[in-house]
Design an enzyme around this catalytic site. Structure first.
Site, PDB file in Angstrom:
ATOM      1  CD  GLU A 227      -2.866   1.312   2.354  1.00 55.73           C
ATOM      2  OE1 GLU A 227      -2.805   0.441   3.236  1.00 55.73           O
ATOM      3  OE2 GLU A 227      -3.678   2.230   2.359  1.00 55.73           O
TER       4      GLU A 227
ATOM      5  CE  LYS B  76      -6.116  -0.152   1.533  1.00 54.76           C
ATOM      6  NZ  LYS B  76      -6.876  -0.759   2.626  1.00 54.76           N
TER       7      LYS B  76
HETATM    8  P1  13P Z   1      -9.540   4.280   3.758  1.00 52.36           P
HETATM    9  O1  13P Z   1     -10.342   3.567   2.701  1.00 52.36           O
HETATM   10  O2  13P Z   1     -10.384   4.899   4.838  1.00 52.36           O
HETATM   11  O3  13P Z   1      -8.521   5.216   3.159  1.00 52.36           O
HETATM   12  O4  13P Z   1      -8.732   3.187   4.541  1.00 52.36           O
HETATM   13  C1  13P Z   1      -8.084   2.207   3.823  1.00 52.36           C
HETATM   14  C2  13P Z   1      -6.852   1.829   4.535  1.00 52.36           C
HETATM   15  O5  13P Z   1      -6.689   0.690   4.870  1.00 52.36           O
HETATM   16  C3  13P Z   1      -5.832   2.863   4.782  1.00 52.36           C
HETATM   17  O6  13P Z   1      -4.642   2.253   5.185  1.00 52.36           O
END
Ligand code: 13P
Length: 342
Positions: free
Chosen positions: A177, A219
């Site tokens: 991510e 992500k």
């Molecule tokens: P949000 O969809 O609220 O941005 O959260 C996703 C997430 O896991 C952030 O690390």
């Protein structure tokens, strides 16, 4: 490393019509969410709130996996069933956030580096024993004239790849991510440039550190105009620019891209995902791994009251269903009216 097992978990997480619920808010973040509805954050209120989400009937029609937090993966439903078992019994795959947060990156003006590598091999083994089959690590980057710096881009890419390699070794699918934060007044072109730079570095490090892309998921942020920009890009423009960026920087061997919502409104997050899938098919599944955009209406409907649990579950089910529709480009704003009976 059993690539086939990793690949089949990754594919199950991006199965047709389904996506991931991010319920891995750290103790500090969930406190902010509970504060917003006037509920004190205690181990029990955090548990009760997560139980509400995880026991929602039918959520498994649209939810393939749930990302848990260290405290949450050790908690149980009121009947004593551990949360990972509650999820697995519905066919939902339990996952775990394993980074320990974004901390100030030394000698920079406000940039961050994500920590959590020390002892990670042992923690992954423990989480696997507790039922986790995938893991998540989030790096963050800001957009400004001199940001993200090459220093921030490469140190975070290196850490993401080290985490991801340890995950594959442990038999857990890494959800990588890199979040380019969309706060501020930047244009969509500036977001496109920063997001492409970050992704290029991430895939260079993942490659160099021997990751098998077939057993990973990405992500990322969507490419947006800054939330405070005066002239914001439309859903069609967001879809076009985000896709152009990902086609250039994300290998086709990656089974799926599961977007974060990152502070977009619930309905924007759904509409943007829908607009991208309407332009498919694509080399990867395009799905969601939303925190706020799946939970916000449920949190509000609950308000910490037992008598509101059902209404909150309906609200969560509805958002999951809308995003499930966005997986195939079949979402339409009119569908928002159909659900959430009082
Ligand atoms: P949000 O969809 O609220 O941005 O959260 C996703 C997430 O896991 C952030 O690390």
């Amino acid at each position: 490393m059993d690539v086939q097992q990793l690949q089949s978990t990754a594919q199950a997480l991006v199965a047709e019509g389904k996506g991931i619920l991010a319920a891995d808010e750290s103790t500090g973040t969930i406190k902010k969410r509970l504060d917003s509805i006037g509920v004190e954050s205690t181990e029990e209120t955090r548990r009760a709130y997560r139980e509400l989400l995880f026991t929602t009937e039918g959520a498994e029609e649209f939810i393939s996996g749930v990302i848990l937090y260290d405290e949450t993966i050790r908690q149980s439903a009121s009947d004593g069933t551990p949360f990972p078992e509650v999820l697995a019994s519905k066919g939902i795959i339990p996952g775990i956030k394993v980074d320990t947060g974004a901390k100030p990156l030394a000698l920079t003006d406000g940039e961050t580096i994500t920590e959590g590598l020390d002892g990670l091999r042992g923690r992954l083994e423990e989480y696997r024993g507790l039922g986790a089959r995938f893991a998540k690590w989030r790096a963050t980057y800001s957009i400004a004239a001199d940001k993200p710096s090459e220093y921030c881009v490469w140190t975070n890419a290196h850490a993401l790849a080290r985490y991801a390699a340890l995950c594959q070794e442990a038999g857990l699918v890494p959800i990588v991510e890199p979040e380019v934060l969309q706060d501020g007044t930047h244009t969509i072109a500036e977001s496109r440039k920063a997001t492409g730079r970050v992704l290029q570095a991430v895939y260079t490090e993942l490659h160099d550190q021997r990751l098998d892309f077939r057993g990973t998921l990405l992500k990322p942020n969507m490419v947006l105009s800054g939330y405070d920009a005066s002239d914001r890009a439309s859903a069609d423009e967001v879809a076009e620019v985000t896709l152009e960026c990902f086609y250039k920087h994300v290998p086709a061997a990656v089974p799926g891209i599961v977007f974060l919502s990152g502070g977009q409104s619930d309905e924007d997050a759904t509409a943007h995902l829908n607009a991208m899938n309407a332009r498919g098919p694509h080399p990867w599944q395009l799905s969601f791994s939303y925190g706020r955009a799946l939970q916000a209406p449920a949190l509000k409907a609950w308000g910490g009251k037992e008598e509101n649990v059902e209404a909150a579950q309906r609200a969560y089910y509805h958002r999951a269903k809308m995003n499930g529709a966005a997986r195939t480009g079949m979402y339409a704003p009119e569908m928002e009216k159909e659900a959430v009976p009082a």
